[in-house]
Write an enzyme that holds these catalytic residues in place. Structure first.
Site, PDB file in Angstrom:
ATOM      1  N   SER A 252      -3.037 -38.217 -75.370  1.00 40.12           N
ATOM      2  CA  SER A 252      -4.093 -37.799 -74.451  1.00 40.12           C
ATOM      3  C   SER A 252      -3.699 -38.155 -73.026  1.00 40.12           C
ATOM      4  CB  SER A 252      -5.422 -38.479 -74.812  1.00 40.12           C
ATOM      5  OG  SER A 252      -5.305 -39.888 -74.636  1.00 40.12           O
ATOM      6  N   LYS A 253      -4.577 -37.820 -72.081  1.00 39.57           N
ATOM      7  CA  LYS A 253      -4.271 -38.044 -70.669  1.00 39.57           C
ATOM      8  C   LYS A 253      -3.962 -39.504 -70.360  1.00 39.57           C
ATOM      9  CE  LYS A 253      -6.684 -34.128 -68.574  1.00 39.57           C
ATOM     10  NZ  LYS A 253      -7.779 -33.712 -67.669  1.00 39.57           N
ATOM     11  N   ARG A 254      -4.592 -40.413 -71.097  1.00 38.64           N
ATOM     12  CA  ARG A 254      -4.377 -41.825 -70.779  1.00 38.64           C
ATOM     13  C   ARG A 254      -2.958 -42.289 -71.113  1.00 38.64           C
ATOM     14  NH1 ARG A 254      -5.165 -45.228 -75.331  1.00 38.64           N
ATOM     15  NH2 ARG A 254      -5.926 -44.126 -77.167  1.00 38.64           N
ATOM     16  N   HIS A 255      -2.234 -41.496 -71.913  1.00 34.57           N
ATOM     17  CA  HIS A 255      -0.850 -41.846 -72.228  1.00 34.57           C
ATOM     18  C   HIS A 255       0.127 -41.319 -71.173  1.00 34.57           C
ATOM     19  CE1 HIS A 255      -2.648 -41.958 -76.404  1.00 34.57           C
ATOM     20  NE2 HIS A 255      -2.114 -43.152 -76.277  1.00 34.57           N
ATOM     21  N   GLY A 256      -0.372 -40.553 -70.211  1.00 36.71           N
ATOM     22  CA  GLY A 256       0.504 -40.007 -69.177  1.00 36.71           C
ATOM     23  C   GLY A 256       0.391 -38.498 -69.104  1.00 36.71           C
TER      24      GLY A 256
END
Length: 472
Positions: A252-256
């Protein structure tokens, strides 16, 4: 295996080319190329509200950047609604589908009752065996497929192995909406059949869809057998595990970054590096990490795809990118890096600097940052650390350096090193005591290629001018 392998990549144009989608595209492309077949592209743009031309362009651009070419023009699903409706009508006429006149209110009441009883949320088949004449004249209706109710369906998945689902778990889902537009399930099957797709390679989040799509293939194949038309064979399915983040959660976005464009534009990743990394993300060939495109085509098959989710590892991608930077020609690299430098760039000079710049660079931004000093205007702007190096004592030493180097006519690494070492010995200093202020004066920073490489790249006139600016 079929006489000709045909694969397809079928993205929905509602945003950028997702990194997971890029890997799916890659696996489809490699499988078809390995078997000498066709790789096709279908844009699933039936969601008119969310599909945009900007997203279509971004997907095509991303695929092109990765070097994934296709054997025909893209098929746009939105242009085939008439064909989809035609197949729904054929299924309706043959008794493999039926009209459902249930109102939205009735369906919501049905779902509410199922929720209250903690039952699976499925259509209850209320119009499956009723005569359409029981409905009010002119009432709107959807078309639902008549799915098998007994036994089970089994898919021999090329990645997951044999997977079975009880037919009772698949309800009579809608294939044609009340406004006459097809649903995804119908459109995907019809398009795959008409495009001659033999292998459906996609994420394992679509595995349940395969069991919902098979009844359409089976119904249409039965119709074809009766009419003598071309058969509707089941495709070979291959459902690839999803990509997870480094923590094991779904990417997801939080992983980059999630979009291919971000890896290219913002992170300075080379297409060959992303190609190689995505190839190894869920597929393996022994301990090989670095695999060329030609090798990938020769080696790739579905047997090498693992059953477990892959974890995205930015460090591994960076290391691969560094490898491909070192392998890329200097002129090609210079052309890529030039656009990342906020100054007028001499590409020949930039290319000549690549051999010393690319030894430590992990991405194109590293190269741009490392090359920035070549095109800086005098007097140089100093970083805080560089300014601290240029104290009064260092500036005095720079005066001696300017004097010694001004007498040097052989402007080569060897000659400049010998002259500077000789000066250090005369001043009874370590070479670093001269090299550090030289680096600051010549580049405005405390990190750069070797100081003698810097002198040669800048040339005699510019080097002496920069050193003189900071001497005192």
């Amino acid at each position: 295996m079929a006489s000709e392998v045909v694969t397809r990549f079928a993205p929905s144009p509602t945003g950028f080319l997702h990194i997971g989608g890029a890997r799916t595209a890659l696996f489809n492309w490699l499988f078809s190329r390995h078997h000498g077949g066709k790789a096709l592209l279908r844009i699933e743009d039936t969601d008119a509200k969310r599909s945009t031309q900007e997203a279509i362009d971004a997907i095509l651009d991303g695929l092109n950047w990765m070097g994934l070419d296709y054997d025909d023009e893209p098929v746009f699903q939105s242009e085939r609604a008439g064909r989809h409706a035609e197949i729904a009508a054929a299924m309706l006429e043959a008794g493999h589908a039926y009209k459902c006149f249930a109102t939205p209110e009735e369906l919501e009441a049905m779902r509410a009752e199922q929720r209250a009883k903690k039952q699976p949320m499925r259509y209850d088949g209320r119009w499956r065996d009723r005569d359409p004449s029981e409905a009010p004249e002119g009432a709107p209706f959807t078309v639902r497929i008549k799915t098998p109710t007994e036994g089970e369906a089994t898919i021999e998945d090329a990645v997951q192995g044999a997977v079975s689902v009880r037919n009772a778990e698949i309800d009579d889902y809608i294939i044609l909406r009340a406004d006459g537009t097809p649903t995804y399930m119908l459109a995907a099957v019809v398009d795959d059949h008409d495009m001659g797709v033999t292998h459906v390679i996609r994420g394992d989040d679509h595995l349940n869809n395969a069991f919902r799509q098979l009844p359409i293939y089976r119904a249409m194949d039965a119709i074809a057998q009766k009419s003598g038309d071309a058969r509707w064979p089941d495709p070979i399915y291959a459902h690839i595990p999803l990509i997870h983040g480094s923590d094991g959660a779904k990417l997801s976005k939080r992983h980059g970054a999630l979009g291919v464009d971000a890896y290219r534009d913002e992170m300075g990743v080379l297409p060959d590096a992303l190609f190689n990394y995505l190839l190894r993300l869920g597929w393996g060939y022994g301990d090989r990490e670095e695999i060329t495109r030609a090798e990938a085509i020769a080696l790739f098959d579905l047997g090498g795809v693992g059953k477990s989710p892959s974890r995205f590892d930015m460090k591994k991608l960076e290391n691969l990118n560094a490898h491909y930077i070192r392998e890329t020609g200097d002129a090609e690299l210079a052309a890529l890096v030039a656009t990342r430098i906020e100054a007028e760039v001499d590409e020949l000079l930039l290319a000549s600097a690549m051999p010393v710049l690319k030894t430590r660079a992990k991405n194109l931004d590293d190269l741009a940052e490392g090359a920035g000093f070549l095109f800086a205007n005098r007097p140089l702007t100093m970083t805080e650390k560089a300014a601290k190096l240029l104290d009064e004592e260092a500036r005095t030493r720079l005066t001696s350096i300017v004097s010694a180097l001004s007498a040097e006519n052989d402007w080569t690494i060897e000659a400049l090193e010998a002259t500077t070492k000789s000066l250090a010995e005369r001043l009874e200093l370590g070479l670093g005591k001269l090299a550090q202020p030289m680096r600051a004066a010549l580049t405005g920073t405390t990190t750069s290629p070797g100081i003698f490489d810097v002198l040669v790249l800048l040339g005699r006139e510019e080097s002496l001018a920069r050193l003189h600016d900071q001497a005192g």
